[in-house]
Design a protein around this motif. Structure first.
Motif, PDB file in Angstrom:
ATOM      1  N   GLY A 133       0.720  -1.137   0.151  1.00  0.00           N
ATOM      2  CA  GLY A 133      -0.049   0.059  -0.013  1.00  0.00           C
ATOM      3  C   GLY A 133       0.813   1.331   0.190  1.00  0.00           C
ATOM      4  N   LYS A 134       0.023   2.266  -0.117  1.00  0.00           N
ATOM      5  CA  LYS A 134       1.093   3.672  -0.135  1.00  0.00           C
ATOM      6  C   LYS A 134       0.764   4.265   1.161  1.00  0.00           C
ATOM      7  N   ALA A 135       1.912   4.312   2.077  1.00  0.00           N
ATOM      8  CA  ALA A 135       2.035   4.838   3.179  1.00  0.00           C
ATOM      9  C   ALA A 135       1.618   6.251   3.479  1.00  0.00           C
ATOM     10  N   HIS A 136       1.133   6.812   4.653  1.00  0.00           N
ATOM     11  CA  HIS A 136       0.930   7.976   4.879  1.00  0.00           C
ATOM     12  C   HIS A 136       1.948   8.852   4.919  1.00  0.00           C
ATOM     13  N   ASP A 137       1.897   9.842   4.025  1.00  0.00           N
ATOM     14  CA  ASP A 137       3.050  10.859   3.803  1.00  0.00           C
ATOM     15  C   ASP A 137       3.020  12.024   4.783  1.00  0.00           C
ATOM     16  N   THR A 138       3.673  12.097   5.899  1.00  0.00           N
ATOM     17  CA  THR A 138       3.478  13.378   6.556  1.00  0.00           C
ATOM     18  C   THR A 138       4.058  14.625   6.111  1.00  0.00           C
ATOM     19  N   ALA A 139       4.747  14.796   5.383  1.00  0.00           N
ATOM     20  CA  ALA A 139       5.043  15.794   4.412  1.00  0.00           C
ATOM     21  C   ALA A 139       4.098  16.358   3.676  1.00  0.00           C
ATOM     22  N   ASN A 140       3.100  15.532   3.280  1.00  0.00           N
ATOM     23  CA  ASN A 140       1.727  15.824   2.479  1.00  0.00           C
ATOM     24  C   ASN A 140       2.120  16.460   1.153  1.00  0.00           C
ATOM     25  N   THR A 141       3.173  15.636   0.520  1.00  0.00           N
ATOM     26  CA  THR A 141       3.665  16.066  -0.779  1.00  0.00           C
ATOM     27  C   THR A 141       2.900  15.036  -1.916  1.00  0.00           C
ATOM     28  N   SER A 142       2.227  14.084  -1.517  1.00  0.00           N
ATOM     29  CA  SER A 142       1.565  12.808  -2.611  1.00  0.00           C
ATOM     30  C   SER A 142       0.411  13.580  -3.226  1.00  0.00           C
ATOM     31  N   ALA A 143      -0.062  13.214  -4.263  1.00  0.00           N
ATOM     32  CA  ALA A 143      -1.095  13.589  -4.751  1.00  0.00           C
ATOM     33  C   ALA A 143      -2.226  12.484  -4.261  1.00  0.00           C
ATOM     34  N   ASP A 144      -3.488  12.960  -4.010  1.00  0.00           N
ATOM     35  CA  ASP A 144      -4.714  12.520  -3.368  1.00  0.00           C
ATOM     36  C   ASP A 144      -4.754  11.073  -4.277  1.00  0.00           C
ATOM     37  N   ASP A 145      -4.815  11.163  -5.517  1.00  0.00           N
ATOM     38  CA  ASP A 145      -5.459   9.977  -6.392  1.00  0.00           C
ATOM     39  C   ASP A 145      -4.173   8.801  -6.272  1.00  0.00           C
ATOM     40  N   GLU A 146      -3.194   9.132  -5.756  1.00  0.00           N
ATOM     41  CA  GLU A 146      -2.076   8.070  -5.671  1.00  0.00           C
ATOM     42  C   GLU A 146      -2.518   6.919  -4.662  1.00  0.00           C
ATOM     43  N   TYR A 147      -3.304   7.528  -3.526  1.00  0.00           N
ATOM     44  CA  TYR A 147      -3.542   6.770  -2.250  1.00  0.00           C
ATOM     45  C   TYR A 147      -4.599   5.832  -2.783  1.00  0.00           C
ATOM     46  N   PHE A 148      -5.764   6.446  -3.511  1.00  0.00           N
ATOM     47  CA  PHE A 148      -6.656   5.687  -3.885  1.00  0.00           C
ATOM     48  C   PHE A 148      -6.448   4.667  -5.154  1.00  0.00           C
ATOM     49  N   LYS A 149      -5.572   5.091  -5.946  1.00  0.00           N
ATOM     50  CA  LYS A 149      -5.005   3.949  -6.932  1.00  0.00           C
ATOM     51  C   LYS A 149      -4.591   2.933  -6.129  1.00  0.00           C
ATOM     52  N   VAL A 150      -3.567   2.950  -5.260  1.00  0.00           N
ATOM     53  CA  VAL A 150      -2.928   1.790  -4.541  1.00  0.00           C
ATOM     54  C   VAL A 150      -3.780   1.084  -3.444  1.00  0.00           C
ATOM     55  N   ASN A 151      -4.133   1.989  -2.342  1.00  0.00           N
ATOM     56  CA  ASN A 151      -4.825   1.356  -1.381  1.00  0.00           C
ATOM     57  C   ASN A 151      -6.094   0.949  -1.426  1.00  0.00           C
ATOM     58  N   ARG A 152      -6.885   1.341  -2.375  1.00  0.00           N
ATOM     59  CA  ARG A 152      -8.125   1.171  -2.759  1.00  0.00           C
ATOM     60  C   ARG A 152      -8.271  -0.076  -3.945  1.00  0.00           C
ATOM     61  N   ASP A 153      -8.003   0.651  -4.930  1.00  0.00           N
ATOM     62  CA  ASP A 153      -8.327  -0.199  -6.359  1.00  0.00           C
ATOM     63  C   ASP A 153      -7.429  -1.511  -6.350  1.00  0.00           C
ATOM     64  N   LEU A 154      -6.130  -1.305  -6.148  1.00  0.00           N
ATOM     65  CA  LEU A 154      -5.365  -2.541  -5.854  1.00  0.00           C
ATOM     66  C   LEU A 154      -5.846  -3.758  -5.044  1.00  0.00           C
ATOM     67  N   THR A 155      -6.307  -3.163  -4.125  1.00  0.00           N
ATOM     68  CA  THR A 155      -6.857  -4.123  -3.074  1.00  0.00           C
ATOM     69  C   THR A 155      -8.115  -4.744  -3.559  1.00  0.00           C
ATOM     70  N   ILE A 156      -8.971  -3.878  -4.211  1.00  0.00           N
ATOM     71  CA  ILE A 156     -10.284  -4.438  -4.892  1.00  0.00           C
ATOM     72  C   ILE A 156      -9.954  -5.515  -6.047  1.00  0.00           C
ATOM     73  N   LYS A 157      -8.859  -5.225  -6.690  1.00  0.00           N
ATOM     74  CA  LYS A 157      -8.439  -6.157  -7.810  1.00  0.00           C
ATOM     75  C   LYS A 157      -7.998  -7.521  -7.196  1.00  0.00           C
ATOM     76  N   LEU A 158      -7.049  -7.487  -6.197  1.00  0.00           N
ATOM     77  CA  LEU A 158      -6.487  -8.580  -5.277  1.00  0.00           C
ATOM     78  C   LEU A 158      -7.742  -9.244  -4.816  1.00  0.00           C
ATOM     79  N   PHE A 159      -8.582  -8.725  -4.133  1.00  0.00           N
ATOM     80  CA  PHE A 159      -9.689  -9.124  -3.364  1.00  0.00           C
ATOM     81  C   PHE A 159     -10.734  -9.835  -4.422  1.00  0.00           C
ATOM     82  N   ASP A 160     -10.818  -9.413  -5.500  1.00  0.00           N
ATOM     83  CA  ASP A 160     -11.705 -10.155  -6.394  1.00  0.00           C
ATOM     84  C   ASP A 160     -11.150 -11.368  -7.162  1.00  0.00           C
ATOM     85  N   GLU A 161      -9.640 -11.361  -7.145  1.00  0.00           N
ATOM     86  CA  GLU A 161      -8.962 -12.482  -7.492  1.00  0.00           C
ATOM     87  C   GLU A 161      -9.027 -13.805  -6.237  1.00  0.00           C
ATOM     88  N   PHE A 162      -9.028 -13.400  -4.973  1.00  0.00           N
ATOM     89  CA  PHE A 162      -9.327 -14.241  -3.742  1.00  0.00           C
ATOM     90  C   PHE A 162     -10.806 -14.733  -4.124  1.00  0.00           C
TER      91      PHE A 162
END
Length: 298
Positions: free
Chosen positions: A51-80
């Motif tokens: 997953g994408k870890a929390h960035d305390t410097a707040n330099t990461s784009a918001d959509d990066e979190y959703f692409k990694v933490n949500r969308d990849l999880t959904i894809k892996l879970f569907d495979e499961f």
């Protein structure tokens, strides 16, 4: 037992992999960096750490979190869901529930995450729980608090280096209690979950048994280094103003990092201990932190 771990090369993944292998399990490591990843369905358990870890410097784009933490999880879970694999263990975060907490955080606390990191984890949780599981499958949502251990490069290491250099602790005016989680206790709990087949699916907080203050933490580090603790009780108003300036100027001390160091955030681990029928975790909070601090000396 055959176990697949995503994020196996990270701090948590590498420690957990070794722990499970030492217990006689066969651990396969799955990288999700390639969007066309293939899941080995000849396994018993998936532990999803990537997953994408929390960035305390707040330099990461918001959509990066959703692409990694949500969308990849959904894809892996569907495979499961389309496999014969029995258990899916998803590492979410206490921040999927709340960024700040009054009292003690339990699993039934209403979820209202404020950051893209927390929201992305929470949306992944919601998707997982929206799907119907076959009778022989289990789903575990794990919400750990701040994890530490040998090899960890997080806030504990920064605090350690500051005190090692003889710098005073300037936030002594803030009295707080925070929960931590040693990597040893995390690995123990995951192993117990896998082994206990009667354990029901659900959300489980992971935390050490005792919460401690940041001032206590500073004293532990100073004692370990053989140094006298240097505490500065600066006015809170000055510290808060400096942290807000850090937000604008991108300085090491910003409101996000100040919150992590000084806010109360106590997490209950009673649900998982009761479910596993254990009274206490292998390491106390102090033992786990001392073990982490000793690793910094090396």
């Amino acid at each position: 037992m055959k176990i697949i771990i995503t994020g196996a090369t990270g701090f948590v993944g590498s420690n957990l992999s070794k722990y499970l292998e030492d217990k006689g399990n066969i651990v396969g490591k799955l990288s999700l960096r390639n969007p066309e990843f293939t899941l080995n369905k000849n396994a018993d358990v998936i532990i999803h750490l990537a997953g994408k870890a929390h960035d305390t410097a707040n330099t990461s784009a918001d959509d990066e979190y959703f692409k990694v933490n949500r969308d990849l999880t959904i894809k892996l879970f569907d495979e499961f869901l389309n496999s014969e694999i029995k258990d899916f263990i998803f590492f979410s975060s206490v921040k999927a529930t709340a960024d700040t907490i009054e009292g003690i955080l339990h699993e039934n606390h209403p979820s209202d995450p404020k950051t893209p990191y927390g929201k992305s984890k929470f949306e992944a949780e919601n998707y997982l729980f929206s799907k119907q599981l076959r009778e022989n499958k289990r789903l575990f949502i794990i919400r750990p608090c701040m994890i530490h251990g040998p090899g960890n490069k997080g806030n504990l290491n920064l605090l350690y280096q500051m005190i090692r250099k003889g710098l005073p602790w300037p936030l002594a005016a803030f009295e707080n209690k925070r929960s931590f989680l040693s990597i040893d206790n995390l690995s123990f709990l995951v192993s117990e979950i896998i082994e206990k087949k009667s354990l029901p699916s659900g959300v489980y907080n992971f935390a050490d048994d005792q919460a401690i203050s940041t001032n206590q933490l500073v004293n532990l580090i100073s004692a370990g280094l053989g140094k006298k603790t240097k505490m500065w009780t600066l006015p809170k108003s000055i510290i808060l103003a400096l942290s807000k300036g850090g937000d604008v100027l991108k300085l090491p001390l910003n409101t996000e990092r100040l919150s992590k160091l000084t806010d109360n955030y106590v997490v209950s681990n009673e649900k998982i201990k009761k479910a596993l029928n254990i009274e206490s975790l292998p390491l106390t909070t102090e033992e786990g932190i001392i073990k982490t601090l000793k690793s910094f000396k090396k």
